[in-house]
Motif scaffolding. Structure first.
Motif, PDB file in Angstrom:
ATOM      1  N   TRP A   1      16.234  29.002  21.046  1.00  0.00           N
ATOM      2  CA  TRP A   1      16.397  28.077  22.174  1.00  0.00           C
ATOM      3  C   TRP A   1      17.246  26.677  21.847  1.00  0.00           C
ATOM      4  CZ3 TRP A   1      13.675  28.589  27.196  1.00  0.00           C
ATOM      5  CH2 TRP A   1      13.299  29.756  27.499  1.00  0.00           C
TER       6      TRP A   1
ATOM      7  N   THR B   1      16.802  25.911  26.953  1.00  0.00           N
ATOM      8  CA  THR B   1      17.277  27.193  27.448  1.00  0.00           C
ATOM      9  C   THR B   1      17.462  28.065  26.247  1.00  0.00           C
ATOM     10  OG1 THR B   1      19.267  28.346  28.668  1.00  0.00           O
ATOM     11  CG2 THR B   1      19.676  26.106  27.370  1.00  0.00           C
TER      12      THR B   1
ATOM     13  N   ALA C   1      24.934  31.578  31.784  1.00  0.00           N
ATOM     14  CA  ALA C   1      24.369  32.727  32.414  1.00  0.00           C
ATOM     15  C   ALA C   1      24.889  34.127  31.259  1.00  0.00           C
ATOM     16  CB  ALA C   1      24.457  33.055  33.576  1.00  0.00           C
ATOM     17  N   PRO C   2      24.050  34.996  31.127  1.00  0.00           N
ATOM     18  CA  PRO C   2      24.429  36.035  30.321  1.00  0.00           C
ATOM     19  C   PRO C   2      25.784  36.656  30.693  1.00  0.00           C
ATOM     20  CG  PRO C   2      22.183  36.400  30.610  1.00  0.00           C
ATOM     21  CD  PRO C   2      22.443  35.182  31.519  1.00  0.00           C
TER      22      PRO C   2
ATOM     23  N   SER D   1      10.346  27.545  35.207  1.00  0.00           N
ATOM     24  CA  SER D   1      11.176  28.705  34.787  1.00  0.00           C
ATOM     25  C   SER D   1      12.562  28.391  35.478  1.00  0.00           C
ATOM     26  CB  SER D   1      10.246  29.944  35.094  1.00  0.00           C
ATOM     27  OG  SER D   1      10.283  29.986  36.483  1.00  0.00           O
ATOM     28  N   ASN D   2      12.694  28.116  36.754  1.00  0.00           N
ATOM     29  CA  ASN D   2      14.040  28.014  37.357  1.00  0.00           C
ATOM     30  C   ASN D   2      13.620  27.775  38.748  1.00  0.00           C
ATOM     31  OD1 ASN D   2      13.489  30.657  38.813  1.00  0.00           O
ATOM     32  ND2 ASN D   2      13.879  31.826  37.121  1.00  0.00           N
TER      33      ASN D   2
ATOM     34  N   ARG E   1      20.021  30.159  26.337  1.00  0.00           N
ATOM     35  CA  ARG E   1      21.490  30.239  26.199  1.00  0.00           C
ATOM     36  C   ARG E   1      22.080  28.849  25.499  1.00  0.00           C
ATOM     37  NH1 ARG E   1      23.956  34.651  26.614  1.00  0.00           N
ATOM     38  NH2 ARG E   1      25.739  33.880  27.634  1.00  0.00           N
TER      39      ARG E   1
ATOM     40  N   GLU F   1      18.541  36.377  38.047  1.00  0.00           N
ATOM     41  CA  GLU F   1      19.032  36.331  36.497  1.00  0.00           C
ATOM     42  C   GLU F   1      18.685  35.081  35.889  1.00  0.00           C
ATOM     43  OE1 GLU F   1      23.573  36.480  34.627  1.00  0.00           O
ATOM     44  OE2 GLU F   1      23.102  37.284  36.467  1.00  0.00           O
ATOM     45  N   MET F   2      18.364  34.190  36.806  1.00  0.00           N
ATOM     46  CA  MET F   2      18.146  32.712  36.075  1.00  0.00           C
ATOM     47  C   MET F   2      16.651  32.724  35.543  1.00  0.00           C
ATOM     48  SD  MET F   2      19.931  29.742  38.411  1.00  0.00           S
ATOM     49  CE  MET F   2      18.255  28.888  38.187  1.00  0.00           C
ATOM     50  N   LYS F   3      15.706  33.433  36.057  1.00  0.00           N
ATOM     51  CA  LYS F   3      14.244  33.623  35.981  1.00  0.00           C
ATOM     52  C   LYS F   3      14.136  33.433  34.421  1.00  0.00           C
ATOM     53  CE  LYS F   3       9.813  35.602  37.174  1.00  0.00           C
ATOM     54  NZ  LYS F   3       9.345  36.395  38.021  1.00  0.00           N
ATOM     55  N   ASN F   4      13.073  32.636  34.118  1.00  0.00           N
ATOM     56  CA  ASN F   4      12.918  32.407  32.448  1.00  0.00           C
ATOM     57  C   ASN F   4      14.171  31.871  31.890  1.00  0.00           C
ATOM     58  OD1 ASN F   4      10.161  33.124  32.835  1.00  0.00           O
ATOM     59  ND2 ASN F   4      10.858  35.238  32.489  1.00  0.00           N
ATOM     60  N   LEU F   5      14.872  31.341  32.275  1.00  0.00           N
ATOM     61  CA  LEU F   5      16.374  30.934  31.675  1.00  0.00           C
ATOM     62  C   LEU F   5      16.494  29.373  31.319  1.00  0.00           C
ATOM     63  CD1 LEU F   5      19.220  32.070  30.860  1.00  0.00           C
ATOM     64  CD2 LEU F   5      20.183  31.289  33.023  1.00  0.00           C
TER      65      LEU F   5
END
Length: 454
Positions: A133, A94, A163-164, A64-65, A96, A37-41
């Motif tokens: 971002w 990020t 995280a989402p 990326s993570n 997020r 889930e963290m990839k490209n976060l």
């Protein structure tokens, strides 16, 4: 296993299975399901800039993570001047938002001063591929102290993002290894010479005197204060001006009392300012004209890439003697002259008393004869010295050289000047044979009193 305990083990397993995601989130440990889930976060970029904030040769990396360590590296080594400010930019971004404080590890590089002069990051947003971002920009300043090639090791960066799924995820990343070169920017500079690199440099000075009205006197004081202000440098790198000049040009006209240096470093909106203030109090010890020399400092302008010279004008002062300072300065000379005069007077009195009962020295009678132009008496004294020193009665027999024969002939013809008489007198010297002097001829002539000859 006891069958009666089997339901208890089943119940305990269900409780642990339910609490595992909560414990993992609270402890900051990212489970495998969250790593995907963290990839490209989270993205981390790093590059080097010069003092003017224009990237000379950027070296960047993107993470990326923590699970996927994909990097893009533009490896082109930059070259800077020794002591020039180099800004290492670390950018954390990020899609997020950052939910915790970002931590950057320590950087240690031999012969490089590393400072994080701005303790706070610059926060802003960017649009990337239609997505907003959140970005944090951190600046770390580097100041190489010697020429050579330097390597910046990977630096750990810890960030916490949302995280989402609403969880807080901690990302442990690192910057890539960077490299740069440093060298003396000009052949007119050397390692033993005081200089500094900055994007701007100014100098001011102030003078204060203890006596505002009238001439300065011995015992008064003069205070000279010099302030160097530089942009994109450190206060510890600004060289001393007063101390460096006066160590090479000491003076006995004053006593020097340096005050503690005042160093200051500040930053405002990415502009780094530094200053160094020197102050010296001079207590005057001697009268006369006093001159404080000009102060000069060479510095490398990192904006124009040119060597420049900063000059502070010196100043003249007139210092008036007091009675005590005048005696202190000229007393030894006066004492020496007075002692010589007293000694000469005593010696003269002793000589006068001595020659009251003894014949006057021949050289003194000869000099008096020349002074009064009594040439006949001078000739008699020359022949007397010839008899006493050489046992000869005729001048032409003393030497066979043509110059001596000419002098003796002119003396006999009364055509010799005062300078000629002196030359003849000095040329006649005592003749010795193997260290023993010859016996005197006609010794009775030596007892004739010559005091009344003049």
């Amino acid at each position: 296993m006891n069958p009666t305990n089997k339901p208890k083990w089943i119940l305990l397993s269900l409780i642990l299975l339910f609490l595992q995601p909560v414990m993992a989130a609270e402890s900051g440990i990212t489970p495998k399901s969250d790593r995907a889930e963290m990839k490209n976060l989270v993205s981390v970029n790093a590059w080097l800039e010069g003092a003017d904030k224009n990237a000379k040769a950027t070296q960047s990396t993107k993470h990326s993570n923590t699970a996927s360590d994909e990097r893009t590296l533009d490896q082109k080594e930059a070259v800077y001047a020794v002591s020039e400010q180099i800004v290492m930019v670390v950018e954390v971004s990020t899609p997020r938002w950052l939910t915790g404080g970002t931590r950057i590890g320590n950087i240690e590089i031999p012969n490089v001063i590393v400072k994080q002069r701005n303790p706070l990051a610059t926060n802003y947003t960017q649009r990337r591929d239609g997505q907003t971002w959140s970005v944090q920009r951190w600046e770390i300043t580097l100041y190489p102290q010697v020429s050579g090639q330097f390597h910046i090791p990977p630096t750990s960066v810890t960030a916490q993002v949302s995280a989402p799924n609403g969880k807080n995820i901690q990302a442990n990343l690192s910057t890539p290894p960077l490299a740069f070169k440093a060298s003396l920017p000009s052949g007119l500079l050397s390692g033993d010479q005081a200089w500094v690199a900055a994007s701007a440099l100014t100098a001011t000075e102030q003078w204060q005197v203890s006596r505002e009205q009238g001439e300065l006197k011995v015992g008064d004081s003069i205070t000279r204060s010099v302030t160097l202000t530089g942009t994109d440098t450190l206060s510890v790198l600004l060289p001393p001006l007063l101390a460096a000049t006066e160590n090479h040009e000491p003076s006995d006209s004053y006593h020097r009392y340096p005050q503690p240096n005042a160093l200051a470093d500040s930053q405002s909106r990415g502009n780094y300012q530094s200053s160094r203030t020197e102050e010296v109090v001079y207590v005057l010890q001697k009268g006369g004209d006093l001159y404080f020399p000009n102060l000069k400092l060479q510095w490398w302008n990192t904006k124009t890439q040119q060597l420049e010279t900063l000059t502070l004008e010196g100043r003249h002062f007139t210092v008036k003697h007091t009675v005590g300072s005048w005696l202190s300065l000229y007393g030894p000379v006066l004492f020496t002259v007075l002692a010589l005069l007293v000694t000469s007077y005593i010696l003269m009195r002793m000589l006068v008393r001595y020659y009251r009962t003894r014949p006057t020295p021949q050289w003194l009678v000869f000099s008096r004869a020349l002074k009064t132009k009594s040439w006949a008496t001078a000739r008699v004294l020359v022949y007397r010295k010839l008899r006493g020193q050489t046992q000869q009665l005729e001048l032409h027999q003393y030497q066979a050289s043509s110059s001596w024969q000419s002098l003796s002939q002119r003396l006999q013809q009364a055509k010799l000047s005062r300078a000629g008489f002196i030359r003849v007198w000095l040329k006649i010297k005592k003749v010795t044979i193997k260290g023993c002097s010859l016996p005197k001829a006609l010794p009775a002539l030596e007892t004739i009193n010559t005091k009344n000859e003049l």
